[in-house]
Design a protein around this motif. Structure first.
Motif, PDB file in Angstrom:
ATOM      1  N   VAL A 122      15.652  -1.232   5.042  1.00 28.63           N
ATOM      2  CA  VAL A 122      16.931  -1.778   5.527  1.00 28.63           C
ATOM      3  C   VAL A 122      18.088  -0.863   5.132  1.00 28.63           C
ATOM      4  CG1 VAL A 122      16.153  -4.164   5.591  1.00 28.63           C
ATOM      5  CG2 VAL A 122      17.178  -3.267   3.488  1.00 28.63           C
ATOM      6  N   GLY A 123      17.760   0.352   4.688  1.00 28.53           N
ATOM      7  CA  GLY A 123      18.791   1.351   4.440  1.00 28.53           C
ATOM      8  C   GLY A 123      19.342   1.401   3.045  1.00 28.53           C
ATOM      9  N   ILE A 124      18.639   0.815   2.085  1.00 23.89           N
ATOM     10  CA  ILE A 124      19.100   0.805   0.695  1.00 23.89           C
ATOM     11  C   ILE A 124      18.101   1.576  -0.158  1.00 23.89           C
ATOM     12  CG2 ILE A 124      19.710  -0.645  -1.274  1.00 23.89           C
ATOM     13  CD1 ILE A 124      20.170  -2.935   0.728  1.00 23.89           C
ATOM     14  N   GLY A 125      18.602   2.427  -1.027  1.00 24.94           N
ATOM     15  CA  GLY A 125      17.706   3.174  -1.896  1.00 24.94           C
ATOM     16  C   GLY A 125      18.214   4.585  -2.105  1.00 24.94           C
ATOM     17  N   ASN A 126      17.344   5.434  -2.647  1.00 22.95           N
ATOM     18  CA  ASN A 126      17.759   6.802  -2.940  1.00 22.95           C
ATOM     19  C   ASN A 126      16.992   7.796  -2.088  1.00 22.95           C
ATOM     20  OD1 ASN A 126      15.237   7.517  -4.416  1.00 22.95           O
ATOM     21  ND2 ASN A 126      15.998   6.064  -5.932  1.00 22.95           N
ATOM     22  N   VAL A 127      17.549   8.986  -2.002  1.00 21.62           N
ATOM     23  CA  VAL A 127      16.963  10.020  -1.154  1.00 21.62           C
ATOM     24  C   VAL A 127      15.575  10.461  -1.626  1.00 21.62           C
ATOM     25  CG1 VAL A 127      17.250  12.418  -0.393  1.00 21.62           C
ATOM     26  CG2 VAL A 127      19.165  10.820  -0.247  1.00 21.62           C
ATOM     27  N   GLN A 176       0.826  -1.214   0.000  1.00 22.79           N
ATOM     28  CA  GLN A 176       0.000   0.000   0.000  1.00 22.79           C
ATOM     29  C   GLN A 176       0.854   1.256   0.000  1.00 22.79           C
ATOM     30  OE1 GLN A 176      -2.200  -1.054   3.536  1.00 22.79           O
ATOM     31  NE2 GLN A 176      -4.037  -1.583   2.369  1.00 22.79           N
ATOM     32  N   LEU A 177       1.926   1.250   0.785  1.00 23.00           N
ATOM     33  CA  LEU A 177       2.816   2.404   0.806  1.00 23.00           C
ATOM     34  C   LEU A 177       3.471   2.602  -0.551  1.00 23.00           C
ATOM     35  CD1 LEU A 177       4.283   4.692   2.208  1.00 23.00           C
ATOM     36  CD2 LEU A 177       5.911   3.018   3.126  1.00 23.00           C
ATOM     37  N   ALA A 178       3.897   1.512  -1.166  1.00 23.99           N
ATOM     38  CA  ALA A 178       4.512   1.606  -2.490  1.00 23.99           C
ATOM     39  C   ALA A 178       3.547   2.202  -3.507  1.00 23.99           C
ATOM     40  CB  ALA A 178       4.971   0.220  -2.944  1.00 23.99           C
ATOM     41  N   ALA A 179       2.283   1.778  -3.450  1.00 24.49           N
ATOM     42  CA  ALA A 179       1.292   2.317  -4.375  1.00 24.49           C
ATOM     43  C   ALA A 179       1.050   3.805  -4.119  1.00 24.49           C
ATOM     44  CB  ALA A 179      -0.018   1.548  -4.242  1.00 24.49           C
ATOM     45  N   THR A 180       1.108   4.215  -2.867  1.00 24.78           N
ATOM     46  CA  THR A 180       0.870   5.616  -2.517  1.00 24.78           C
ATOM     47  C   THR A 180       1.924   6.532  -3.120  1.00 24.78           C
ATOM     48  OG1 THR A 180      -0.241   5.032  -0.451  1.00 24.78           O
ATOM     49  CG2 THR A 180       0.683   7.246  -0.591  1.00 24.78           C
ATOM     50  N   ILE A 181       3.193   6.110  -3.054  1.00 23.59           N
ATOM     51  CA  ILE A 181       4.255   6.982  -3.575  1.00 23.59           C
ATOM     52  C   ILE A 181       4.707   6.557  -4.969  1.00 23.59           C
ATOM     53  CG2 ILE A 181       5.025   7.513  -1.238  1.00 23.59           C
ATOM     54  CD1 ILE A 181       7.456   5.719  -1.733  1.00 23.59           C
ATOM     55  N   GLN A 182       3.995   5.584  -5.537  1.00 25.98           N
ATOM     56  CA  GLN A 182       4.193   5.156  -6.918  1.00 25.98           C
ATOM     57  C   GLN A 182       5.598   4.600  -7.173  1.00 25.98           C
ATOM     58  OE1 GLN A 182       2.941   8.562  -9.278  1.00 25.98           O
ATOM     59  NE2 GLN A 182       0.797   8.062  -8.999  1.00 25.98           N
ATOM     60  N   VAL A 183       5.989   3.652  -6.334  1.00 26.45           N
ATOM     61  CA  VAL A 183       7.213   2.889  -6.558  1.00 26.45           C
ATOM     62  C   VAL A 183       6.866   1.420  -6.420  1.00 26.45           C
ATOM     63  CG1 VAL A 183       8.713   4.738  -5.693  1.00 26.45           C
ATOM     64  CG2 VAL A 183       7.906   2.950  -4.109  1.00 26.45           C
ATOM     65  N   ASP A 184       7.800   0.531  -6.759  1.00 29.45           N
ATOM     66  CA  ASP A 184       7.535  -0.889  -6.576  1.00 29.45           C
ATOM     67  C   ASP A 184       7.773  -1.272  -5.126  1.00 29.45           C
ATOM     68  OD1 ASP A 184      10.455  -2.097  -6.366  1.00 29.45           O
ATOM     69  OD2 ASP A 184      10.463  -0.664  -8.023  1.00 29.45           O
ATOM     70  N   VAL A 185       7.150  -2.359  -4.706  1.00 35.56           N
ATOM     71  CA  VAL A 185       7.217  -2.770  -3.306  1.00 35.56           C
ATOM     72  C   VAL A 185       8.648  -3.104  -2.887  1.00 35.56           C
ATOM     73  CG1 VAL A 185       6.753  -5.210  -3.749  1.00 35.56           C
ATOM     74  CG2 VAL A 185       6.126  -4.210  -1.545  1.00 35.56           C
ATOM     75  N   GLN A 186       9.471  -3.560  -3.843  1.00 37.71           N
ATOM     76  CA  GLN A 186      10.860  -3.867  -3.518  1.00 37.71           C
ATOM     77  C   GLN A 186      11.605  -2.619  -3.052  1.00 37.71           C
ATOM     78  OE1 GLN A 186      11.866  -6.942  -3.381  1.00 37.71           O
ATOM     79  NE2 GLN A 186      13.946  -6.453  -2.725  1.00 37.71           N
ATOM     80  N   SER A 187      11.221  -1.459  -3.586  1.00 38.88           N
ATOM     81  CA  SER A 187      11.867  -0.210  -3.171  1.00 38.88           C
ATOM     82  C   SER A 187      11.590   0.087  -1.707  1.00 38.88           C
ATOM     83  CB  SER A 187      11.373   0.951  -4.035  1.00 38.88           C
ATOM     84  OG  SER A 187      11.773   0.793  -5.381  1.00 38.88           O
ATOM     85  N   ILE A 188      10.381  -0.242  -1.243  1.00 39.02           N
ATOM     86  CA  ILE A 188      10.039  -0.023   0.169  1.00 39.02           C
ATOM     87  C   ILE A 188      10.786  -1.013   1.048  1.00 39.02           C
ATOM     88  CG2 ILE A 188       8.175   0.035   1.858  1.00 39.02           C
ATOM     89  CD1 ILE A 188       8.142   2.328  -0.178  1.00 39.02           C
ATOM     90  N   LYS A 189      10.853  -2.253   0.617  1.00 41.17           N
ATOM     91  CA  LYS A 189      11.586  -3.268   1.389  1.00 41.17           C
ATOM     92  C   LYS A 189      13.055  -2.875   1.524  1.00 41.17           C
ATOM     93  CE  LYS A 189       8.631  -7.181   0.093  1.00 41.17           C
ATOM     94  NZ  LYS A 189       8.565  -8.479  -0.634  1.00 41.17           N
ATOM     95  N   ARG A 190      13.643  -2.404   0.433  1.00 43.79           N
ATOM     96  CA  ARG A 190      15.048  -2.004   0.458  1.00 43.79           C
ATOM     97  C   ARG A 190      15.240  -0.763   1.327  1.00 43.79           C
ATOM     98  NH1 ARG A 190      18.524  -3.344  -3.700  1.00 43.79           N
ATOM     99  NH2 ARG A 190      19.031  -1.157  -4.109  1.00 43.79           N
TER     100      ARG A 190
END
Length: 304
Positions: A36-41, A19-33
């Motif tokens: 745990v401290g992986i991703g972009n600002v 649900q959070l991923a859909a709200t900000i329009q990213v894939d769920v893997q981006s939220i999982k990453r």
């Protein structure tokens, strides 16, 4: 530190990663990453906005990158100064302060600049004038407003946020005092009226949406604060519900018996309600639509 706050904020909002991923329009893997401290600002900033998460003890600014820059400037540290403390290059720090770069870099900067940073206390806007005799989330719908609800929609079959002292007439009430939980127990009947604890507003609206969608109840009418800044209203709710913004303020009942006027705008969210009932309600209750009704042609279930 920040990663834990992100997970806590998501859980407090009652959001799954999907649900959070859909709200900000990213894939769920981006939220999982991200958790745990992986991703972009940019993803981190969008997530914090969606979760209403803002850190105290960093700097006075609207977003985390701006807060980090404000904290550095306040300490009178140059980019190289912070770089030595955080183990980052000046170019990397400049990128993060500009809203780019990696989450890992932002976390290093945060640890160097504000090791004691913490979530800003949740806004008290969901509450008002704390009743000293009880929890501040216990507020009862005014009887005169309920009369208009009954006239337009009928007597509710279910009150999933029931309370022994509530004036709501309902065939069945789910109450915490009896071991019930409207966020857990299945709803039933034709019509559910919801005046939920405002501290869990979005969780209750998602629950209402779900119970109509799965057919446990045919229609739901919810009286809630007009928190229209939440992405959920714009991305999901406006397409699945009729939202009537009330004109003026209501005075809610309390356990002490005193009236307590809400200091914020209120709205009525209606799921699965037939148009003739909506029209009957809006003719007697002054207000305005959140979005033109013609934009909500993809309602479910059918109100024909």
């Amino acid at each position: 530190m920040l990663l834990e706050y992100l997970r806590e904020a998501r859980n407090r909002k009652g959001l799954t990663r999907e649900q959070l991923a859909a709200t900000i329009q990213v894939d769920v893997q981006s939220i999982k990453r991200l958790e745990v401290g992986i991703g972009n600002v940019p993803t981190l900033v969008a997530t914090m906005i969606a979760l209403d998460l803002h850190l105290a003890g960093v700097g006075h600014a609207a977003s985390l990158p701006q807060q980090l820059r404000a904290a550095r400037v306040r300490r009178k540290w140059s980019l190289p100064d912070l770089g030595k403390r955080a183990g980052l290059s000046p170019a990397t720090i400049a990128a993060v302060e500009g809203g780019q770069g990696s989450v890992a870099s932002a976390l290093k900067m945060l640890r160097a600049l504000a090791p004691d940073a913490r979530p800003r206390q949740p806004s008290t806007r969901a509450f008002w004038a704390l009743d000293p005799l009880t929890e501040r989330d216990v507020r009862f719908t005014p009887p005169e407003f309920l009369e208009r609800v009954y006239t337009a929609f009928g007597i509710p079959d279910l009150d999933p946020c029931g309370h022994a002292q509530s004036p709501v007439l309902a065939g069945r009430k789910i109450t915490l005092a009896d071991g019930g939980d409207g966020l857990r127990d299945d709803w039933s009947g034709d019509f559910a009226y919801v005046n939920p604890p405002f501290s869990g507003l979005l969780r209750w609206l998602r629950r209402a949406e779900d119970q109509v969608r799965c057919g446990n109840v045919r229609k739901v009418v919810a009286l809630v604060p007009a928190r229209l800044d939440a992405p959920y209203y714009h991305t999901t709710l406006r397409h699945h519900a009729d939202i009537w913004i009330l004109r003026g303020r209501l005075s809610f009942g309390t356990l002490s018996g005193k009236g307590n006027q809400a200091p914020f705008a209120l709205m009525v969210v209606m799921f699965g309600v037939p148009e003739h009932e909506i029209d009957a309600f809006t003719r007697t209750v002054p207000g305005a639509w959140f979005a033109p009704r013609r934009e909500r042609a993809d309602h479910w279930p059918s109100t024909a």
